[in-house]
Design an enzyme around this catalytic site. Structure first.
Site, mmCIF file in Angstrom:
data_model
loop_
_atom_site.group_PDB
_atom_site.id
_atom_site.type_symbol
_atom_site.label_atom_id
_atom_site.label_comp_id
_atom_site.label_asym_id
_atom_site.label_seq_id
_atom_site.Cartn_x
_atom_site.Cartn_y
_atom_site.Cartn_z
ATOM 1 N N GLY A 127 0.821 -1.208 0.000
ATOM 2 C CA GLY A 127 0.000 0.000 0.000
ATOM 3 C C GLY A 127 0.849 1.249 0.000
ATOM 4 O O GLY A 127 2.042 1.218 -0.304
ATOM 5 N N ASN A 128 0.231 2.362 0.328
ATOM 6 C CA ASN A 128 0.934 3.641 0.366
ATOM 7 C C ASN A 128 0.341 4.512 1.468
ATOM 8 O O ASN A 128 -0.592 4.108 2.164
ATOM 9 C CB ASN A 128 0.849 4.334 -1.000
ATOM 10 C CG ASN A 128 -0.578 4.520 -1.469
ATOM 11 O OD1 ASN A 128 -1.350 5.278 -0.886
ATOM 12 N ND2 ASN A 128 -0.947 3.806 -2.534
ATOM 13 N N ARG A 129 0.880 5.707 1.617
ATOM 14 C CA ARG A 129 0.523 6.570 2.741
ATOM 15 C C ARG A 129 -0.654 7.506 2.462
ATOM 16 O O ARG A 129 -0.993 8.337 3.301
ATOM 17 C CB ARG A 129 1.727 7.420 3.158
ATOM 18 C CG ARG A 129 2.922 6.620 3.656
ATOM 19 C CD ARG A 129 4.082 7.555 3.998
ATOM 20 N NE ARG A 129 5.258 6.831 4.437
ATOM 21 C CZ ARG A 129 5.481 6.452 5.703
ATOM 22 N NH1 ARG A 129 4.592 6.742 6.630
ATOM 23 N NH2 ARG A 129 6.578 5.790 6.014
ATOM 24 N N SER A 130 -1.270 7.412 1.318
ATOM 25 C CA SER A 130 -2.325 8.371 0.983
ATOM 26 C C SER A 130 -3.501 8.282 1.959
ATOM 27 O O SER A 130 -4.024 7.198 2.233
ATOM 28 C CB SER A 130 -2.822 8.129 -0.440
ATOM 29 O OG SER A 130 -3.845 9.037 -0.766
#
Length: 412
Positions: A214-217
């Site tokens: 995933g990512n930090r958005s």
């Protein structure tokens, strides 16, 4: 508080119609008063069956007029609307929407709506059948055509055992959308009659039942885009990837998890969209294989994770343009050579605008503020200084509006 300070406070009229959701208007009222607005509550007679006048007076610090004959020497049926900087009706029942659409004035609230020359926001709440009835849909269309902002109701539990579309939107989101309408004042709702599709959040690509790439958005910028588009009169479809935020009041929210799911939802919604804004952080890759059980830790080194490319949704939408004249906006989060990478991405993706910002572990992701440069396919650059994410969102819409083809009503 001095009279000078009082006079400088934005004057908000909170109309409350007679529905079970009237009690939630207390929360809307509290948010306005705590943020420094002067609020006058105007309930209908049926609303007082749910929440009494003393409650409204105590929470607002203002007298509560319930009838055109109260304090008649002050001509309240005219003066309240004339003096308002913003009118919010929450909940707005099918009855009040019908009266407002047809100019009826049989109580203080409907008189106020006729005399107001400021932004007016309706937050509907009613049973699904009432919301979907052709008469209600026609009344909503009439009000929107006149410049009023009529939010879409939320989907959820209604009175009794019923569930469906018709629930009052979250009070915090009503407040935030209404406040953006107040900031815009009597500017034209320049996105009225437009369907805007926005993606937000970050996709997650599962490795096993408990792990993912995933990512930090956080989704905050995409939600700010939705909120400001609603305040400018748009119909908004928000494709939300793993976002833990309250739904923007009035948006049709489509929850998704992976990049493939996001693509399917965006392509479907884009079929009749005037503008598509890809603000979500979409994973470039996903694991080739998904482990049906949790991958166990052993003494041996783990096997490498093979990856495969995800679909490039922004490039696909830019290329296909399912609707003639559709405007496509992309986002680019960069860590170095921001403008150079942004220009290259704009050319590669083929979109009309690209919003480029510098990101990092402590920058942009999850923050309430943002700064960026809006790059245009025509070579223009529009810097947006650091400020609330709603300010950047409005700057994006300011660039989008001139690119949109004329509406049918504008061509007539």
């Amino acid at each position: 508080m001095t009279s000078e300070t009082t006079e400088s406070r934005p004057r908000v009229v909170l109309g409350v119609a007679g529905g079970i959701a009237a009690y939630k208007a207390c929360d809307v009222l509290r948010r306005f008063t705590e943020s420094g607005h002067e609020v006058r509550v105007v309930p209908t007679a049926s609303a007082l069956k749910f929440v009494g006048a003393p409650t409204w007076a105590a929470l607002s610090g203002q007298p509560v007029a319930t009838d055109v004959w109260d304090a008649v020497h002050e001509v309240p049926h005219v003066r309240i609307g004339q003096a308002a900087d913003l009118v919010v009706v929450a909940p707005a029942t099918a009855d009040i929407l019908a009266k407002a659409a047809h100019g009826l004035a049989d109580d203080l609230l409907t008189n106020t709506l006729l005399t107001a020359r400021c932004p007016v926001v309706f937050a509907p709440a009613m049973h699904t059948e009432m919301w979907e009835h052709p008469a209600t849909r026609a009344n909503v269309a009439t009000l929107r055509a006149r410049g009023a902002i009529v939010l879409e109701p939320a989907v959820g539990r209604l009175t009794g055992k019923d569930t469906g579309k018709g629930r009052l939107p979250d009070p915090e989101e009503i407040f935030r959308t209404a406040r953006r309408a107040l900031v815009r004042g009597n500017q034209e709702p320049d996105l009225a009659g437009r369907h805007i599709v926005i993606s937000a959040g970050g996709t997650r690509e599962p490795l096993d039942p408990v792990r993912f790439l995933g990512n930090r958005s956080s989704g905050k910028q995409g939600y700010a885009l939705a909120r400001t588009a609603l305040a400018r009169g748009a119909r908004v479809t928000l494709v939300a990837a793993n976002v833990g935020l309250a739904d923007p009041a009035g948006a049709d929210v489509v929850p998704v998890g992976t990049a493939v799911e996001l693509r399917e939802a965006v392509v479907k919604a884009a079929a009749d969209a005037d503008c598509v804004v890809m603000a979500a952080a979409v994973a470039d890759f996903r694991p080739v294989a998904y482990a049906g059980g949790k991958i166990k830790k052993t003494d041996a080194e783990p096997d490498p994770i093979a990856l495969v490319k995800n679909p490039d949704v922004l490039a696909e939408i830019s290329r296909e343009r399912p609707r003639p004249g559709q405007v496509v906006v992309g986002f680019a989060a960069e860590t170095d050579d921001v403008l150079a990478h942004g220009r290259a991405k704009l050319a590669r993706k083929g979109c009309d605008l690209l919003v480029v910002n510098e990101v990092g572990e402590t920058r942009t992701f999850g923050a309430d503020g943002n700064e960026a440069v809006v790059l245009g396919a025509d070579g223009t650059e529009t810097p947006v200084p650091f400020g609330p994410k709603e300010d950047l969102a409005d700057a994006v819409w300011d660039r989008v509006v001139p690119l949109l083809p004329p509406r049918a009503a504008d061509r007539a």
